[in-house]
Design an enzyme around this catalytic site. Structure first.
Site, PDB file in Angstrom:
ATOM      1  N   GLU A 160     -94.492  50.314 -58.190  1.00  0.00           N
ATOM      2  CA  GLU A 160     -95.166  51.289 -57.337  1.00  0.00           C
ATOM      3  C   GLU A 160     -96.420  50.701 -56.699  1.00  0.00           C
ATOM      4  O   GLU A 160     -97.145  49.950 -57.358  1.00  0.00           O
ATOM      5  CB  GLU A 160     -95.572  52.519 -58.182  1.00  0.00           C
ATOM      6  CG  GLU A 160     -94.399  53.237 -58.826  1.00  0.00           C
ATOM      7  CD  GLU A 160     -94.831  54.431 -59.683  1.00  0.00           C
ATOM      8  OE1 GLU A 160     -96.044  54.762 -59.720  1.00  0.00           O
ATOM      9  OE2 GLU A 160     -93.952  55.037 -60.319  1.00  0.00           O
TER      10      GLU A 160
ATOM     11  N   LYS B  28     -88.351  47.305 -59.631  1.00  0.00           N
ATOM     12  CA  LYS B  28     -89.086  48.188 -58.718  1.00  0.00           C
ATOM     13  C   LYS B  28     -90.501  48.325 -59.245  1.00  0.00           C
ATOM     14  O   LYS B  28     -90.703  48.375 -60.463  1.00  0.00           O
ATOM     15  CB  LYS B  28     -88.426  49.579 -58.658  1.00  0.00           C
ATOM     16  CG  LYS B  28     -89.245  50.591 -57.857  1.00  0.00           C
ATOM     17  CD  LYS B  28     -88.505  51.891 -57.650  1.00  0.00           C
ATOM     18  CE  LYS B  28     -88.672  52.889 -58.770  1.00  0.00           C
ATOM     19  NZ  LYS B  28     -90.080  53.283 -59.024  1.00  0.00           N
TER      20      LYS B  28
ATOM     21  N   ASP C  70     -87.294  49.399 -63.623  1.00  0.00           N
ATOM     22  CA  ASP C  70     -88.546  49.970 -63.103  1.00  0.00           C
ATOM     23  C   ASP C  70     -89.721  49.476 -63.945  1.00  0.00           C
ATOM     24  O   ASP C  70     -89.771  49.745 -65.155  1.00  0.00           O
ATOM     25  CB  ASP C  70     -88.426  51.502 -63.199  1.00  0.00           C
ATOM     26  CG  ASP C  70     -89.362  52.222 -62.258  1.00  0.00           C
ATOM     27  OD1 ASP C  70     -90.047  51.557 -61.454  1.00  0.00           O
ATOM     28  OD2 ASP C  70     -89.398  53.473 -62.336  1.00  0.00           O
TER      29      ASP C  70
ATOM     30  N   GLU D 169     -91.187  58.525 -51.922  1.00  0.00           N
ATOM     31  CA  GLU D 169     -91.105  59.728 -52.775  1.00  0.00           C
ATOM     32  C   GLU D 169     -92.074  60.803 -52.280  1.00  0.00           C
ATOM     33  O   GLU D 169     -93.261  60.534 -52.063  1.00  0.00           O
ATOM     34  CB  GLU D 169     -91.423  59.357 -54.239  1.00  0.00           C
ATOM     35  CG  GLU D 169     -91.377  60.569 -55.158  1.00  0.00           C
ATOM     36  CD  GLU D 169     -91.308  60.222 -56.646  1.00  0.00           C
ATOM     37  OE1 GLU D 169     -91.150  59.040 -56.990  1.00  0.00           O
ATOM     38  OE2 GLU D 169     -91.412  61.179 -57.442  1.00  0.00           O
TER      39      GLU D 169
ATOM     40  N   ASP E 192     -88.663  54.578 -64.868  1.00  0.00           N
ATOM     41  CA  ASP E 192     -89.593  54.916 -65.950  1.00  0.00           C
ATOM     42  C   ASP E 192     -89.643  56.429 -66.151  1.00  0.00           C
ATOM     43  O   ASP E 192     -90.284  56.924 -67.079  1.00  0.00           O
ATOM     44  CB  ASP E 192     -90.991  54.311 -65.711  1.00  0.00           C
ATOM     45  CG  ASP E 192     -91.685  54.871 -64.485  1.00  0.00           C
ATOM     46  OD1 ASP E 192     -91.045  55.606 -63.717  1.00  0.00           O
ATOM     47  OD2 ASP E 192     -92.884  54.571 -64.303  1.00  0.00           O
ATOM     48  N   SER E 193     -88.915  57.177 -65.291  1.00  0.00           N
ATOM     49  CA  SER E 193     -88.708  58.612 -65.520  1.00  0.00           C
ATOM     50  C   SER E 193     -88.050  58.842 -66.878  1.00  0.00           C
ATOM     51  O   SER E 193     -88.062  59.957 -67.391  1.00  0.00           O
ATOM     52  CB  SER E 193     -87.838  59.205 -64.408  1.00  0.00           C
ATOM     53  OG  SER E 193     -86.674  58.415 -64.216  1.00  0.00           O
TER      54      SER E 193
HETATM   55  O1  KIV Z   1     -88.591  56.516 -62.397  1.00  0.00           O
HETATM   56  C1  KIV Z   1     -87.777  56.926 -61.549  1.00  0.00           C
HETATM   57  O2  KIV Z   1     -86.733  57.504 -61.880  1.00  0.00           O
HETATM   58  C2  KIV Z   1     -88.081  56.690 -60.155  1.00  0.00           C
HETATM   59  C3  KIV Z   1     -87.180  57.308 -59.140  1.00  0.00           C
HETATM   60  C4  KIV Z   1     -87.307  58.757 -59.123  1.00  0.00           C
HETATM   61  C5  KIV Z   1     -87.357  56.711 -57.797  1.00  0.00           C
HETATM   62  O3  KIV Z   1     -89.016  56.022 -59.853  1.00  0.00           O
END
Ligand code: KIV
Length: 277
Positions: free
Chosen positions: A118, A116, A86, A185, A47-48
């Site tokens: 959090e 993934k 994510d 992280e 989600d970055s």
């Molecule tokens: O969103 C992302 O890119 C991440 C990674 C940095 C682990 O969660």
């Protein structure tokens, strides 16, 4: 290097064989093809992307539809790497049902092989339900960027005794729930080492030192193409930002001087035909 399909089982085997796992983010087709050519083990549509692709200040405004759009593009380029989607903010917080449905969208619409998300105890019921729906889950602890408003910014986590204890407990809780790995992280390197030693599943570090079972970086950080911020844990392996600006300047100069396009970039026509026009 992944010369055959990397799966969640390969995650476990890598830890057993002490073979560090490589993971990078990708958000588009052509970058994914290059990562596949290099042979990266795993690709995360993080989600970055909200920050590096869409220009948001943080990841909180990223929507499911945006994530699915980019996951689809990446999935068209993936061959051997394990593709992980994510789950964005609020896609798994409201209810177990919504969490399962949204995780399912990553697999069914996006072509992801795992998701993934959090968090620890607050989301453990969602993690269990998603795994029960046969979707592998990668955990994410430490600095979880979807919680920055609670943390008060992008801060290193687990520096005090209580917080460090909580991280160890949360990691064990996630392992017990059945996640196939955990991203750690921005946590102190010695704490990441301790957690990695305590777990049977691999840890994937970002700002968590060299003792994790694998590492992940945002591809724009590795390539030097995202210049708005640079966390301490980032290593830039190629200055493609500088190279891009230089290339664009060369192009502009050649267009203005009528040097581009040259004969080798132009199409020819029979002169006799032209004379008839
Ligand atoms: O969103 C992302 O890119 C991440 C990674 C940095 C682990 O969660």
């Amino acid at each position: 290097m992944a010369t055959q399909k990397f799966t969640v089982q390969s995650f476990k085997a890598s830890k057993k064989e002490k073979r560090p796992i490589t993971m990078l983010t990708a958000y588009d087709y052509s970058t994914t093809c290059l990562l596949e050519e290099a042979g990266v083990d795993s690709i995360l549509v993080g989600d970055s992307l909200g920050m590096v692709m869409l220009g948001y200040d943080n990841t909180l405004r990223v929507t499911m539809d945006e994530m699915i759009h980019h996951t689809k593009a990446v999935s068209r380029g993936v061959r051997n790497a394990l593709l992980i989607g994510d789950m964005p903010f609020l896609s798994y917080h409201v209810s177990v049902e919504e969490a399962v449905r949204n995780a399912g969208r990553f697999v069914q619409e996006g072509g992801a092989e795992a998701v993934k998300l959090e968090g620890g105890p607050d989301v453990i019921d969602k993690i269990r339900a998603i795994i029960k729906a046969q979707i592998p889950v990668l955990g994410h602890l430490g600095l979880t960027p979807q919680s920055i408003n609670l943390f008060g910014g992008f801060k290193v986590q687990g520096k005090e005794l209580e917080a460090a204890r909580r991280l160890v407990d949360d990691a064990l809780l996630l392992q017990d729930a059945g996640v196939f790995g955990i991203v750690l992280e921005s946590v102190p390197d010695v704490l990441a080492r301790l957690i990695s030693q305590k777990l049977d599943i691999p840890t994937i570090g970002i700002g968590a030192g060299p003792h994790c079972d694998g590492q992940v970086l945002v591809i724009q950080d590795l390539l030097g193409t995202f210049r708005r911020m640079k966390p301490k844990f980032v290593k830039t392996y190629a200055e493609l930002g500088d190279a891009t600006v230089a290339a664009v300047k060369s192009y502009m100069e050649e267009v203005r001087e009528r040097k581009f396009p040259g004969p080798e970039h132009s199409f020819k026509m029979d002169g006799a035909l032209l004379a008839k026009l």
